[in-house]
Design a protein around this motif. Structure first.
Motif, PDB file in Angstrom:
ATOM      1  N   MET A   1      34.665  24.734  40.503  1.00  7.49           N
ATOM      2  CA  MET A   1      34.746  23.378  41.041  1.00  7.49           C
ATOM      3  C   MET A   1      35.727  23.385  42.201  1.00  7.49           C
ATOM      4  SD  MET A   1      35.870  19.959  38.977  1.00  7.49           S
ATOM      5  CE  MET A   1      34.713  20.348  37.681  1.00  7.49           C
ATOM      6  N   ASN A   2      35.254  23.148  43.431  1.00  5.34           N
ATOM      7  CA  ASN A   2      36.149  23.218  44.573  1.00  5.34           C
ATOM      8  C   ASN A   2      36.219  21.890  45.298  1.00  5.34           C
ATOM      9  OD1 ASN A   2      33.909  23.067  46.418  1.00  5.34           O
ATOM     10  ND2 ASN A   2      33.522  25.224  45.947  1.00  5.34           N
ATOM     11  N   GLU A  10      30.448  10.684  49.561  1.00  4.79           N
ATOM     12  CA  GLU A  10      30.025   9.937  48.382  1.00  4.79           C
ATOM     13  C   GLU A  10      30.059  10.894  47.191  1.00  4.79           C
ATOM     14  OE1 GLU A  10      26.288   8.058  48.991  1.00  4.79           O
ATOM     15  OE2 GLU A  10      26.940   6.923  50.733  1.00  4.79           O
ATOM     16  N   PRO A  11      31.241  11.137  46.638  1.00  7.24           N
ATOM     17  CA  PRO A  11      31.388  12.163  45.604  1.00  7.24           C
ATOM     18  C   PRO A  11      30.551  11.867  44.356  1.00  7.24           C
ATOM     19  CG  PRO A  11      33.523  11.445  46.455  1.00  7.24           C
ATOM     20  CD  PRO A  11      32.512  10.484  46.971  1.00  7.24           C
ATOM     21  N   ASP A  12      30.090  12.912  43.734  1.00  5.95           N
ATOM     22  CA  ASP A  12      29.401  12.802  42.453  1.00  5.95           C
ATOM     23  C   ASP A  12      30.450  12.920  41.356  1.00  5.95           C
ATOM     24  OD1 ASP A  12      27.781  12.914  40.224  1.00  5.95           O
ATOM     25  OD2 ASP A  12      26.993  14.922  40.641  1.00  5.95           O
ATOM     26  N   TRP A  13      31.165  11.812  41.099  1.00  8.86           N
ATOM     27  CA  TRP A  13      32.248  11.864  40.131  1.00  8.86           C
ATOM     28  C   TRP A  13      31.735  12.092  38.719  1.00  8.86           C
ATOM     29  CZ3 TRP A  13      36.557  13.037  42.082  1.00  8.86           C
ATOM     30  CH2 TRP A  13      36.954  12.554  43.322  1.00  8.86           C
ATOM     31  N   PHE A  14      30.543  11.574  38.408  1.00 10.42           N
ATOM     32  CA  PHE A  14      29.986  11.834  37.082  1.00 10.42           C
ATOM     33  C   PHE A  14      29.747  13.325  36.898  1.00 10.42           C
ATOM     34  CE2 PHE A  14      26.371  12.592  34.288  1.00 10.42           C
ATOM     35  CZ  PHE A  14      26.779  11.936  33.127  1.00 10.42           C
ATOM     36  N   GLY A  15      29.125  13.953  37.897  1.00 10.17           N
ATOM     37  CA  GLY A  15      28.866  15.389  37.801  1.00 10.17           C
ATOM     38  C   GLY A  15      30.147  16.194  37.740  1.00 10.17           C
ATOM     39  N   ALA A  16      31.145  15.794  38.522  1.00  8.52           N
ATOM     40  CA  ALA A  16      32.418  16.514  38.510  1.00  8.52           C
ATOM     41  C   ALA A  16      33.119  16.363  37.173  1.00  8.52           C
ATOM     42  CB  ALA A  16      33.314  16.001  39.633  1.00  8.52           C
ATOM     43  N   ALA A  17      33.093  15.138  36.615  1.00  6.06           N
ATOM     44  CA  ALA A  17      33.711  14.911  35.307  1.00  6.06           C
ATOM     45  C   ALA A  17      32.993  15.710  34.230  1.00  6.06           C
ATOM     46  CB  ALA A  17      33.696  13.424  34.973  1.00  6.06           C
ATOM     47  N   ALA A  19      31.336  18.511  34.624  1.00  5.55           N
ATOM     48  CA  ALA A  19      31.663  19.927  34.792  1.00  5.55           C
ATOM     49  C   ALA A  19      33.043  20.240  34.226  1.00  5.55           C
ATOM     50  CB  ALA A  19      31.597  20.304  36.272  1.00  5.55           C
ATOM     51  N   LEU A  20      34.000  19.333  34.446  1.00  4.78           N
ATOM     52  CA  LEU A  20      35.343  19.548  33.905  1.00  4.78           C
ATOM     53  C   LEU A  20      35.323  19.565  32.389  1.00  4.78           C
ATOM     54  CD1 LEU A  20      38.428  19.771  34.147  1.00  4.78           C
ATOM     55  CD2 LEU A  20      38.508  17.269  34.252  1.00  4.78           C
ATOM     56  N   VAL A  21      34.642  18.605  31.800  1.00  9.44           N
ATOM     57  CA  VAL A  21      34.597  18.522  30.334  1.00  9.44           C
ATOM     58  C   VAL A  21      33.912  19.753  29.762  1.00  9.44           C
ATOM     59  CG1 VAL A  21      33.613  17.256  28.381  1.00  9.44           C
ATOM     60  CG2 VAL A  21      34.714  16.016  30.263  1.00  9.44           C
ATOM     61  N   GLU A  22      32.826  20.183  30.367  1.00  7.11           N
ATOM     62  CA  GLU A  22      32.134  21.384  29.887  1.00  7.11           C
ATOM     63  C   GLU A  22      33.037  22.604  30.005  1.00  7.11           C
ATOM     64  OE1 GLU A  22      28.570  21.464  32.207  1.00  7.11           O
ATOM     65  OE2 GLU A  22      27.468  20.181  30.799  1.00  7.11           O
ATOM     66  N   GLY A  23      33.816  22.664  31.084  1.00  5.60           N
ATOM     67  CA  GLY A  23      34.753  23.770  31.234  1.00  5.60           C
ATOM     68  C   GLY A  23      35.814  23.777  30.157  1.00  5.60           C
ATOM     69  N   LEU A  24      36.295  22.606  29.788  1.00  4.90           N
ATOM     70  CA  LEU A  24      37.298  22.512  28.717  1.00  4.90           C
ATOM     71  C   LEU A  24      36.692  22.845  27.371  1.00  4.90           C
ATOM     72  CD1 LEU A  24      39.143  19.216  29.788  1.00  4.90           C
ATOM     73  CD2 LEU A  24      39.909  21.569  30.146  1.00  4.90           C
ATOM     74  N   ALA A  58      37.607   9.496  36.435  1.00  6.70           N
ATOM     75  CA  ALA A  58      36.167   9.539  36.186  1.00  6.70           C
ATOM     76  C   ALA A  58      35.874   9.931  34.740  1.00  6.70           C
ATOM     77  CB  ALA A  58      35.493  10.516  37.153  1.00  6.70           C
ATOM     78  N   VAL A  59      36.669  10.837  34.197  1.00  6.59           N
ATOM     79  CA  VAL A  59      36.500  11.202  32.786  1.00  6.59           C
ATOM     80  C   VAL A  59      36.715   9.973  31.904  1.00  6.59           C
ATOM     81  CG1 VAL A  59      37.413  12.574  30.879  1.00  6.59           C
ATOM     82  CG2 VAL A  59      37.133  13.617  33.139  1.00  6.59           C
ATOM     83  N   ALA A  60      37.749   9.192  32.224  1.00  3.62           N
ATOM     84  CA  ALA A  60      38.012   7.977  31.452  1.00  3.62           C
ATOM     85  C   ALA A  60      36.887   6.975  31.609  1.00  3.62           C
ATOM     86  CB  ALA A  60      39.335   7.360  31.885  1.00  3.62           C
ATOM     87  N   HIS A  61      36.322   6.876  32.807  1.00  2.31           N
ATOM     88  CA  HIS A  61      35.265   5.904  33.078  1.00  2.31           C
ATOM     89  C   HIS A  61      33.960   6.275  32.376  1.00  2.31           C
ATOM     90  CE1 HIS A  61      32.933   2.915  35.217  1.00  2.31           C
ATOM     91  NE2 HIS A  61      32.133   3.857  35.697  1.00  2.31           N
ATOM     92  N   PHE A  62      33.594   7.541  32.469  1.00  2.32           N
ATOM     93  CA  PHE A  62      32.296   7.966  31.966  1.00  2.32           C
ATOM     94  C   PHE A  62      32.343   8.520  30.541  1.00  2.32           C
ATOM     95  CE2 PHE A  62      31.759   8.645  36.642  1.00  2.32           C
ATOM     96  CZ  PHE A  62      30.752   7.711  36.851  1.00  2.32           C
ATOM     97  N   GLY A  63      33.504   8.968  30.089  1.00  5.38           N
ATOM     98  CA  GLY A  63      33.578   9.689  28.824  1.00  5.38           C
ATOM     99  C   GLY A  63      33.580   8.796  27.599  1.00  5.38           C
ATOM    100  N   ASP A  64      33.026   9.317  26.514  1.00  6.51           N
ATOM    101  CA  ASP A  64      33.107   8.610  25.232  1.00  6.51           C
ATOM    102  C   ASP A  64      34.452   8.946  24.591  1.00  6.51           C
ATOM    103  OD1 ASP A  64      32.905  11.153  24.044  1.00  6.51           O
ATOM    104  OD2 ASP A  64      30.764  10.958  23.674  1.00  6.51           O
ATOM    105  N   PRO A  65      34.800   8.303  23.454  1.00  9.04           N
ATOM    106  CA  PRO A  65      36.118   8.544  22.859  1.00  9.04           C
ATOM    107  C   PRO A  65      36.411  10.012  22.556  1.00  9.04           C
ATOM    108  CG  PRO A  65      35.148   6.574  21.913  1.00  9.04           C
ATOM    109  CD  PRO A  65      34.079   7.191  22.788  1.00  9.04           C
TER     110      PRO A  65
END
Length: 220
Positions: A1-2, A10-17, A19-24, A58-65
């Motif tokens: 992720m760069n 127009e960033p794809d914040w959902f896609g970036a979030a 990718a971060l979650v999948e990486g974690l 974005a993680v907070a916006h799109f993520g479930d608990p």
């Protein structure tokens, strides 16, 4: 992720979030998850650190608990081990990033700052390409507080960090305004106020400070 992928016009914040979650999720330990956060932050660099804060928002916006708890637990480990992904910003009075290019030298007179503190400093100091207005601060801070609050341990550690920063008279990051803002943030957060109310209390404190002159006299 760069940075090029995250910070498009127009960033794809959902896609970036995602990718971060999948990486974690792909890491077997909390320390390895902190490695992922540090790597993402390092890829963005200091001048693009707002992108890292936006990614967490974005993680907070799109993520479930469960997703938010995963990231918050990682942040708790980062705080516990003094590895909170941070930017280096100029110490008070040392200027900004105007002379730094993509490969330019790091300012020697600089301080490390985490995402919530970065927002507070940005609200009162020119440390990014554009000013941060009250509405943008409240939106970002509300999301970040909601995210960190998904782990009571992370919230408690972050509050302690903010209080320690506010009580250190020599660390060089804060002027009187930003120091007051992190004090308000820590106080209201520790009191259990909802994230949006905490964020609004900070912007009110910033607005009040702007109405007072250098020597404590109201500005006309």
């Amino acid at each position: 992720m760069n940075a090029d992928r995250i910070l498009k016009s127009e960033p794809d914040w959902f896609g970036a979030a995602l990718a971060l979650v999948e990486g974690l999720q792909g890491q077997p330990t909390l320390d390895r998850r902190v490695d992922v956060l540090e790597r993402v932050c390092a890829d963005l660099g200091d001048a693009l650190y707002p992108g890292f804060a936006k990614l967490l928002a974005a993680v907070a916006h799109f993520g479930d608990p469960e997703v938010k708890a995963l990231v918050a637990d990682t942040l708790a480990q980062a705080l516990l081990t003094a590895r909170l992904p941070a930017a280096r910003v100029p110490a008070w009075g040392a200027g900004g990033f105007s002379g730094l290019g993509g490969g330019g030298p790091l300012l020697s007179n600089s301080r490390k700052v985490g995402p919530l503190e970065f927002l507070c400093v940005w609200l009162v100091r020119d440390i990014a390409d554009a000013p941060l207005d009250a509405e943008a601060f409240e939106t970002a801070a509300t999301y970040l507080l909601d995210l960190v609050g998904a782990s009571p341990k992370a919230a408690a550690l972050y509050i302690d960090k903010l209080r320690a920063d506010a009580s250190d008279p020599t660390e060089g990051l804060h002027n009187a305004q930003s120091r007051r803002l992190i004090e308000v943030l820590a106080e209201r957060w520790a009191a259990g106020d909802p994230p949006a109310e905490v964020a609004r209390a900070v912007t009110r404190a910033a607005e009040a400070d702007r109405g007072v002159g250098r020597f404590g006299l109201p500005l006309r």
